[in-house]
Scaffold this motif. Sequence first.
Motif: not given
Lengths: 261, 358
Positions: A14-20, A24
């Motif tokens: 998973r990307g987590g926060f701040g992934s561009r 998500r």
Amino acid sequence: MADAAPAGGRGGFRGGFGSRGGDRGRGGPRGRGRGRGRGRGRGKEDQKEWVPVTKLGRLVREGKIDKLESIYLFSLPIKEFEIIDFFLGASLNDEVLKIMPVQKQTRAGQRTRFKAFVAIGDNNGHIGLGVKCSKEVATAIRGAIILAKLSVLPVRRGYWGNKIGKPHTVPCKVTGKCGSVTVRLIPAPRGTGIVSAPVPKKLLQMAGVQDCYTSARGSTGTLGNFAKATYAAIAKTYAYLTPDLWRDIPLTKSPYSELKV
Amino acid sequence: MTENTIDIGVLDVLEEKPGWLLHPRFFPSKVGGKPAWLDLKNLCAPADLTCKKCNDPLIFLCQVYAPYEEKDDCFHRTIFIFVCRNGSCCRPNCTDNFVVLRCQLPRKNDFYSFEPYKEDEHEIFSMEEWPKLCNVCGVRGPSHCSKCKKSYYCSRKHQILDWQKGHKENCVELQTCDNVPLPNFTVTEAGKSILFKEWELVVDAEDEEDDNVVDENQEMEKLRKMMNEKRAGTLSNVSESELEQYTRNMPEDKVFNKFSKRISRHPEQVLRYDRGGTPLWITGNTEGALTHIPNCHYCNGERQFEFQVMPQLLNFINVGIDFNSIDWGILAVYSCKNSCNIGPSYKEEFIIKQDLCQ
């Protein structure tokens, strides 16, 4: 250059926060029907529930404060208009006093905005006044209503003579002063109506005062100070110590210290 | 005005997430309950996680999983926030009762597999090789109950709490039982009284501003129509300056107004993530001067703003409504710009608390 795979080298994590632009996390299957994109329309604004931001807001929403008067008694600053709505919501009537276009000169011509004055009151002891300037008429009115709710003040009413029926006039002679202008509010017998200039007349009516004499002195030509003085006089109705308040009232605790969980 | 897309953290209040999904192997972002540690071996000592004011052990508040995609050793990266449960330690604009830790791991590490784990409740993830965690609060638990030797605690206070809340009855059974699973990441009875309510933090993107171009002439037309219908104000004949002076002299907090307007796009937000941006301050009355942000202790590099915790979170964790309860306007977390790998596994970062002065 740009990676075609949406997971972008994270291999399924998973990307987590701040992934561009990546995956998500569990945002997808949530499906609360929010949908993104511009110009979705403002319809959904009305359904948003109030989530308080201040401590006072939290206390009010949970119902731990029973009357608006407790907040006034301790002069706690009210920053969220939903608090006033919670206590007075149904009985508040708002009235647009004036909408006027104001113009500012810019290099590219004139920029027009609209200034709205709104008075709000429940005809039973609470009055507020708000001003808002905005590019659109509707936004200005809405903003002014919110500011009016934030500035709601309690107005104390009393009797002129016999204490029969409901209070209908100011409890005593109060004066408010601003600059060189002094405005004096004087109790009047029932049926007199409000004898004053148009603005204070409207405010006193919405506050629930039925009869009042006013007297002004000083250069009331400076209309600015005239209105401020009247507002100060109304605010003083609760500050005046009348004989019926001579008896000692035991000090009550502030809502914060009262509610110990 | 072009804005950077900011990530908003929202609590999933509608669905009840099963507790096992918030296990560290899924790298969750969560609020409350026990911390879902990242590096399971090199945990910090309980002495690092005590309140500077009252010396009580700190309680886990929230963690944010925020990897750096550019750097390989930050493939997994989480930031943890701890706070003291004691409301009286909470002073306006002061962060002595907070501790922020950052931890990061490369994709290939000793604890988790290279591939993501399947979301299966019964998949076994062994914690045998790693240090024991406190039963009550989930930080490292070096001490243990001398009777049963099977319950671990981080401090005497938590041991006493657990004893009162149920260990008194269980201790005898535990002495004889052998393979008792430790409640490493699940909340026990004692934990319920002291830990915050557990929620998962879900990432969302902030809605963009509704930028509609206003046509001035159209608006003037609307106003003229309203005037004709006599809807443009009952005191239209009164001059502006007279009306103007009635508006109360309340010192206007412009910063708070901007704040309110911005959060109205998502009233339920509890976290705003904007690495490298500036925080959305809540008030302009900064009595406690906004302190200078110190450089990273370990690499001496600059620190930058990473995310901020919003006051709406206080509605969902049960904080209590004392006069002296835990309260904040916003909590802005600043972390090392390079996300350095020097020093201990859990590195301390900087936090600013801004309060709405009463």
